[in-house]
Design a protein around this motif. Structure first.
Motif, PDB file in Angstrom:
ATOM      1  N   ILE A  10       0.847  -1.185   0.000  1.00  0.00           N
ATOM      2  CA  ILE A  10       0.000   0.000   0.000  1.00  0.00           C
ATOM      3  C   ILE A  10       0.887   1.241   0.000  1.00  0.00           C
ATOM      4  O   ILE A  10       1.866   1.314   0.716  1.00  0.00           O
ATOM      5  N   GLN A  11       0.565   2.186  -0.852  1.00  0.00           N
ATOM      6  CA  GLN A  11       1.363   3.399  -0.960  1.00  0.00           C
ATOM      7  C   GLN A  11       0.868   4.406   0.066  1.00  0.00           C
ATOM      8  O   GLN A  11      -0.221   4.942  -0.057  1.00  0.00           O
ATOM      9  N   LEU A  12       1.691   4.644   1.073  1.00  0.00           N
ATOM     10  CA  LEU A  12       1.301   5.571   2.125  1.00  0.00           C
ATOM     11  C   LEU A  12       1.663   7.006   1.765  1.00  0.00           C
ATOM     12  O   LEU A  12       1.148   7.936   2.336  1.00  0.00           O
ATOM     13  N   GLY A  13       2.552   7.169   0.806  1.00  0.00           N
ATOM     14  CA  GLY A  13       2.942   8.510   0.379  1.00  0.00           C
ATOM     15  C   GLY A  13       2.094   8.937  -0.801  1.00  0.00           C
ATOM     16  O   GLY A  13       1.682   8.124  -1.614  1.00  0.00           O
ATOM     17  N   LEU A  14       1.839  10.211  -0.864  1.00  0.00           N
ATOM     18  CA  LEU A  14       1.035  10.747  -1.946  1.00  0.00           C
ATOM     19  C   LEU A  14       1.940  11.216  -3.067  1.00  0.00           C
ATOM     20  O   LEU A  14       2.895  11.954  -2.846  1.00  0.00           O
ATOM     21  N   SER A  15       1.669  10.753  -4.268  1.00  0.00           N
ATOM     22  CA  SER A  15       2.371  11.240  -5.445  1.00  0.00           C
ATOM     23  C   SER A  15       1.335  11.938  -6.309  1.00  0.00           C
ATOM     24  O   SER A  15       0.314  11.354  -6.671  1.00  0.00           O
ATOM     25  N   LEU A  16       1.603  13.164  -6.636  1.00  0.00           N
ATOM     26  CA  LEU A  16       0.690  13.928  -7.469  1.00  0.00           C
ATOM     27  C   LEU A  16       0.876  13.540  -8.928  1.00  0.00           C
ATOM     28  O   LEU A  16       1.990  13.204  -9.349  1.00  0.00           O
ATOM     29  N   PRO A  17      -0.202  13.576  -9.711  1.00  0.00           N
ATOM     30  CA  PRO A  17      -0.097  13.168 -11.115  1.00  0.00           C
ATOM     31  C   PRO A  17       1.008  13.894 -11.886  1.00  0.00           C
ATOM     32  O   PRO A  17       1.736  13.256 -12.649  1.00  0.00           O
ATOM     33  N   HIS A  18       1.172  15.194 -11.679  1.00  0.00           N
ATOM     34  CA  HIS A  18       2.213  15.896 -12.446  1.00  0.00           C
ATOM     35  C   HIS A  18       3.611  15.418 -12.059  1.00  0.00           C
ATOM     36  O   HIS A  18       4.512  15.403 -12.887  1.00  0.00           O
ATOM     37  N   GLU A  19       3.788  14.977 -10.817  1.00  0.00           N
ATOM     38  CA  GLU A  19       5.077  14.433 -10.399  1.00  0.00           C
ATOM     39  C   GLU A  19       5.333  13.080 -11.055  1.00  0.00           C
ATOM     40  O   GLU A  19       6.433  12.803 -11.541  1.00  0.00           O
ATOM     41  N   GLU A  20       4.319  12.220 -11.065  1.00  0.00           N
ATOM     42  CA  GLU A  20       4.468  10.910 -11.695  1.00  0.00           C
ATOM     43  C   GLU A  20       4.678  11.051 -13.198  1.00  0.00           C
ATOM     44  O   GLU A  20       5.514  10.363 -13.779  1.00  0.00           O
ATOM     45  N   LEU A  21       3.938  11.957 -13.831  1.00  0.00           N
ATOM     46  CA  LEU A  21       4.098  12.170 -15.270  1.00  0.00           C
ATOM     47  C   LEU A  21       5.489  12.705 -15.594  1.00  0.00           C
ATOM     48  O   LEU A  21       6.078  12.345 -16.618  1.00  0.00           O
ATOM     49  N   ALA A  22       6.037  13.529 -14.722  1.00  0.00           N
ATOM     50  CA  ALA A  22       7.404  14.034 -14.929  1.00  0.00           C
ATOM     51  C   ALA A  22       8.405  12.887 -14.898  1.00  0.00           C
ATOM     52  O   ALA A  22       9.339  12.843 -15.708  1.00  0.00           O
ATOM     53  N   VAL A  23       8.217  11.932 -13.991  1.00  0.00           N
ATOM     54  CA  VAL A  23       9.100  10.765 -13.928  1.00  0.00           C
ATOM     55  C   VAL A  23       8.954   9.945 -15.212  1.00  0.00           C
ATOM     56  O   VAL A  23       9.949   9.514 -15.806  1.00  0.00           O
ATOM     57  N   ILE A  24       7.728   9.755 -15.666  1.00  0.00           N
ATOM     58  CA  ILE A  24       7.482   8.973 -16.885  1.00  0.00           C
ATOM     59  C   ILE A  24       8.155   9.634 -18.094  1.00  0.00           C
ATOM     60  O   ILE A  24       8.857   8.985 -18.866  1.00  0.00           O
ATOM     61  N   VAL A  25       7.959  10.927 -18.241  1.00  0.00           N
ATOM     62  CA  VAL A  25       8.488  11.648 -19.399  1.00  0.00           C
ATOM     63  C   VAL A  25      10.015  11.669 -19.416  1.00  0.00           C
ATOM     64  O   VAL A  25      10.640  11.571 -20.467  1.00  0.00           O
ATOM     65  N   THR A  26      10.630  11.787 -18.248  1.00  0.00           N
ATOM     66  CA  THR A  26      12.093  11.898 -18.195  1.00  0.00           C
ATOM     67  C   THR A  26      12.794  10.558 -18.024  1.00  0.00           C
ATOM     68  O   THR A  26      14.027  10.509 -18.084  1.00  0.00           O
ATOM     69  N   ASN A  27      12.038   9.478 -17.826  1.00  0.00           N
ATOM     70  CA  ASN A  27      12.662   8.171 -17.571  1.00  0.00           C
ATOM     71  C   ASN A  27      12.075   7.052 -18.413  1.00  0.00           C
ATOM     72  O   ASN A  27      11.829   5.959 -17.918  1.00  0.00           O
ATOM     73  N   HIS A  28      11.866   7.308 -19.683  1.00  0.00           N
ATOM     74  CA  HIS A  28      11.393   6.235 -20.551  1.00  0.00           C
ATOM     75  C   HIS A  28      12.484   5.860 -21.552  1.00  0.00           C
ATOM     76  O   HIS A  28      13.310   6.688 -21.913  1.00  0.00           O
ATOM     77  N   VAL A  29      12.475   4.599 -21.959  1.00  0.00           N
ATOM     78  CA  VAL A  29      13.433   4.134 -22.957  1.00  0.00           C
ATOM     79  C   VAL A  29      12.747   3.880 -24.286  1.00  0.00           C
ATOM     80  O   VAL A  29      13.398   3.771 -25.307  1.00  0.00           O
ATOM     81  N   GLN A  30      11.450   3.808 -24.249  1.00  0.00           N
ATOM     82  CA  GLN A  30      10.684   3.553 -25.460  1.00  0.00           C
ATOM     83  C   GLN A  30       9.369   4.306 -25.347  1.00  0.00           C
ATOM     84  O   GLN A  30       8.749   4.334 -24.285  1.00  0.00           O
ATOM     85  N   LEU A  31       8.949   4.919 -26.457  1.00  0.00           N
ATOM     86  CA  LEU A  31       7.683   5.650 -26.483  1.00  0.00           C
ATOM     87  C   LEU A  31       7.089   5.517 -27.869  1.00  0.00           C
ATOM     88  O   LEU A  31       7.772   5.774 -28.867  1.00  0.00           O
ATOM     89  N   PHE A  68       3.999   2.010 -19.310  1.00  0.00           N
ATOM     90  CA  PHE A  68       2.957   3.003 -19.077  1.00  0.00           C
ATOM     91  C   PHE A  68       2.126   3.195 -20.321  1.00  0.00           C
ATOM     92  O   PHE A  68       2.546   2.867 -21.429  1.00  0.00           O
ATOM     93  N   LYS A  69       0.925   3.730 -20.098  1.00  0.00           N
ATOM     94  CA  LYS A  69       0.029   4.108 -21.190  1.00  0.00           C
ATOM     95  C   LYS A  69      -0.594   5.434 -20.811  1.00  0.00           C
ATOM     96  O   LYS A  69      -1.052   5.611 -19.673  1.00  0.00           O
ATOM     97  N   LEU A  70      -0.576   6.371 -21.741  1.00  0.00           N
ATOM     98  CA  LEU A  70      -1.178   7.689 -21.539  1.00  0.00           C
ATOM     99  C   LEU A  70      -2.351   7.844 -22.501  1.00  0.00           C
ATOM    100  O   LEU A  70      -2.233   7.509 -23.682  1.00  0.00           O
ATOM    101  N   TRP A  71      -3.469   8.367 -22.017  1.00  0.00           N
ATOM    102  CA  TRP A  71      -4.600   8.712 -22.863  1.00  0.00           C
ATOM    103  C   TRP A  71      -4.615  10.238 -22.982  1.00  0.00           C
ATOM    104  O   TRP A  71      -4.625  10.941 -21.957  1.00  0.00           O
ATOM    105  N   LEU A  72      -4.609  10.740 -24.210  1.00  0.00           N
ATOM    106  CA  LEU A  72      -4.474  12.170 -24.466  1.00  0.00           C
ATOM    107  C   LEU A  72      -5.703  12.742 -25.164  1.00  0.00           C
ATOM    108  O   LEU A  72      -6.383  12.037 -25.909  1.00  0.00           O
TER     109      LEU A  72
END
Length: 129
Positions: A10-31, A68-72
């Protein structure tokens, strides 16, 4: 003496969507983008960052992988899904052990463009309005 305590992912820490998306955008090897969706693969470091939150001191990621999968729509992310797998070192009850984790997170973003800001009358006067 004693046994390791039970473990929950269970994730006890809160991650905001913009923070998670920043990790996704800066840490992907394939898109890959197709229509209104984009899918990709995360780096080990990116998957580790999403798997363990900053305030989860008892958890140490040893290795991780993720997709990951993003819906735009109109250039904005409406929804995203992250699938993670990893090996964590968990400290619980004075014991340290390794746990294999599989986690899927779905996030829906609502109210895009609906933020309202109220400017107090005094501030408006000082701004010349």
């Amino acid at each position: 003496e004693g046994t390791p305590g039970a473990y929950s992912n269970i994730q006890l820490g809160l991650s905001l969507p913009h923070e998670e998306l920043a990790v996704i955008v800066t840490n992907h090897v394939q898109l890959a983008a197709e229509g209104d969706t984009a899918t990709g693969t995360l780096t080990d470091a990116g998957a580790q960052l999403l798997l363990v939150r900053d305030n989860q001191k008892a958890l140490t990621p040893l290795k991780a992988a993720g997709t990951f999968k993003l819906w735009l729509q109109n250039g904005a992310v409406l929804k995203y899904q992250v699938r993670l797998e990893g090996l964590l070192s968990v400290e619980s009850g004075g014991f340290r052990r390794e746990i294999v984790v599989h986690q899927t997170t779905d996030v829906v973003i609502r109210g895009i463009g609906t933020t309202q800001v109220e400017v107090p009358d005094q501030a408006r006067l000082k701004l010349g309005g």
